[in-house]
Design a protein around this motif. Structure first.
Motif, PDB file in Angstrom:
ATOM      1  N   ASP A  59       0.856  -1.191   0.000  1.00  0.00           N
ATOM      2  CA  ASP A  59       0.000   0.000   0.000  1.00  0.00           C
ATOM      3  C   ASP A  59       0.888   1.235   0.000  1.00  0.00           C
ATOM      4  OD1 ASP A  59      -2.645   1.200   0.125  1.00  0.00           O
ATOM      5  OD2 ASP A  59      -2.101   1.862   2.144  1.00  0.00           O
ATOM      6  N   SER A  98      -1.625  -1.369  -3.960  1.00  0.00           N
ATOM      7  CA  SER A  98      -2.769  -0.486  -3.767  1.00  0.00           C
ATOM      8  C   SER A  98      -2.224   0.915  -3.561  1.00  0.00           C
ATOM      9  CB  SER A  98      -3.624  -0.930  -2.573  1.00  0.00           C
ATOM     10  OG  SER A  98      -2.965  -0.668  -1.366  1.00  0.00           O
ATOM     11  N   ASP A 100      -2.903   4.641  -1.844  1.00  0.00           N
ATOM     12  CA  ASP A 100      -3.639   5.287  -0.783  1.00  0.00           C
ATOM     13  C   ASP A 100      -3.860   6.745  -1.184  1.00  0.00           C
ATOM     14  OD1 ASP A 100      -4.432   6.437   1.579  1.00  0.00           O
ATOM     15  OD2 ASP A 100      -2.839   5.578   2.809  1.00  0.00           O
ATOM     16  N   ASN A 120      -7.255   2.714  -2.362  1.00  0.00           N
ATOM     17  CA  ASN A 120      -7.498   2.788  -0.926  1.00  0.00           C
ATOM     18  C   ASN A 120      -7.806   4.246  -0.572  1.00  0.00           C
ATOM     19  OD1 ASN A 120      -7.477   2.528   1.834  1.00  0.00           O
ATOM     20  ND2 ASN A 120      -5.303   2.030   2.006  1.00  0.00           N
ATOM     21  N   ILE A 143     -11.088   0.216  -1.502  1.00  0.00           N
ATOM     22  CA  ILE A 143     -11.115   0.202  -0.037  1.00  0.00           C
ATOM     23  C   ILE A 143     -11.726   1.522   0.413  1.00  0.00           C
ATOM     24  CG2 ILE A 143      -9.760   0.074   2.082  1.00  0.00           C
ATOM     25  CD1 ILE A 143      -7.552  -1.325   0.306  1.00  0.00           C
ATOM     26  N   ASP A 189     -13.134  -0.408   5.626  1.00  0.00           N
ATOM     27  CA  ASP A 189     -12.126  -0.069   6.629  1.00  0.00           C
ATOM     28  C   ASP A 189     -12.790   0.866   7.635  1.00  0.00           C
ATOM     29  OD1 ASP A 189     -10.123   1.064   8.140  1.00  0.00           O
ATOM     30  OD2 ASP A 189      -8.835   1.610   6.453  1.00  0.00           O
ATOM     31  N   ARG A 259      -3.433  -3.922   7.624  1.00  0.00           N
ATOM     32  CA  ARG A 259      -2.545  -2.920   7.011  1.00  0.00           C
ATOM     33  C   ARG A 259      -1.517  -2.516   8.061  1.00  0.00           C
ATOM     34  NH1 ARG A 259      -2.025   2.646   6.698  1.00  0.00           N
ATOM     35  NH2 ARG A 259      -1.336   3.454   4.677  1.00  0.00           N
TER      36      ARG A 259
END
Length: 284
Positions: A59, A98, A100, A120, A143, A189, A259
């Protein structure tokens, strides 16, 4: 055991055993100094560590979302991400990445230009109204985190009539919106540390199983966060043990993705909890 899967560029990633997502921060100001990576050698070393310790997703973030973090322009964020994504693509093309970000344009560029597999978004589409449509068009797993306000203001928004009910309604309405747009892979999340007090974070951990009603993959990110060191004392650097305790509880309560900064410790927690569940089935 969960039979949930994620569609990663046409290949199904099984979540029947929880997976660990390793954090790669290309920001100068992340809350945990040990996770800040800015040189090519640093980034490559971090990627290598995540993968060799058993992390299945990397991530990568170019915008620190800690409370009171500096605002970063979309151009600057994209520049930081592109620097790391080029290294990833050159040396680890098979890695599942992924990104963020809460910005739809940044998300789109990362997927289209650099092959990123998952978006994410800490804001659940709140900070960029184009995000849901963009994710639907890109056809990648999304996410969606619960937060109120922005990273700069979130800790001013911790007053709830009923926190769990509010988070549940937030997800129910957004999942419906995403489903209507045709988004297949949605990961929830609950947003530990985001617009929540220390006590509220522990309440959330205690009631994590309630998210099972959605039958969607659940991501938990508590790694070295203030819910640990504000409660136990110390700093993020002292918080690995507390992180492992909470990650273990999260796994028992239904987390599918952890995570983390410390991949090896999280992978070990997954192995032990999985072993206990298997033994439970073998010897009822």
């Amino acid at each position: 055991m969960s039979d949930k899967t994620l569609n990663i560029k046409g290949t199904l990633m099984s979540l029947s055993t929880p997976v660990v997502m390793g954090i790669l921060n290309v920001t100068p100001d992340s809350f945990y100094a040990g996770s800040r990576k800015q040189t090519e050698a640093d980034i490559e070393e971090r990627i290598q560590a995540i993968l060799s310790e058993g992390g299945q997703i990397i991530d990568i973030g170019g915008y620190s979302s800690r409370p009171d973090a500096e605002e970063v322009s979309p151009e600057e964020e994209m520049e930081r991400l592109a620097f790391a994504l080029k290294i990833l693509n050159a040396h680890y093309p098979e890695a599942v990445v992924s990104v963020d970000t809460f910005r739809a344009d940044v998300a789109r560029k990362c997927v289209e230009d650099y092959g990123v597999a998952i978006i994410n978004d800490i804001s659940g589409g709140e900070l960029d109204p184009a995000m849901f449509g963009t994710v639907a068009g890109l056809n990648v797993p999304y996410i969606m985190m619960h937060m109120r306000g922005t990273p700069q203001t979130m800790q001013q928004h911790t007053g709830y009539m009923d926190m769990m009910e509010e988070i549940m309604l937030y997800f129910a309405s957004k999942v419906r919106e995403l489903r209507l747009l045709g988004v297949n892979d949605i990961i929830l999340d609950p947003g530990f540390g985001f617009s929540k007090t220390v006590d509220q974070n522990y309440l959330l951990m205690n009631r994590l199983q309630e998210f099972g009603v959605f039958d969607l993959p659940l991501l938990v990110g508590i790694s070295r966060k203030s819910m640990i060191y504000r409660f136990l004392g110390g700093t993020p650097a002292d918080s690995l043990n507390g992180t492992t305790v909470l990650n273990t509880l999260a796994l028992i309560n239904g987390a599918d993705i952890l995570r983390v900064h410390d991949v090896k410790a999280a992978v070990e927690a997954v192995k032990i909890i999985t072993k206990l569940k298997v033994e439970d089935h073998v010897h009822p």
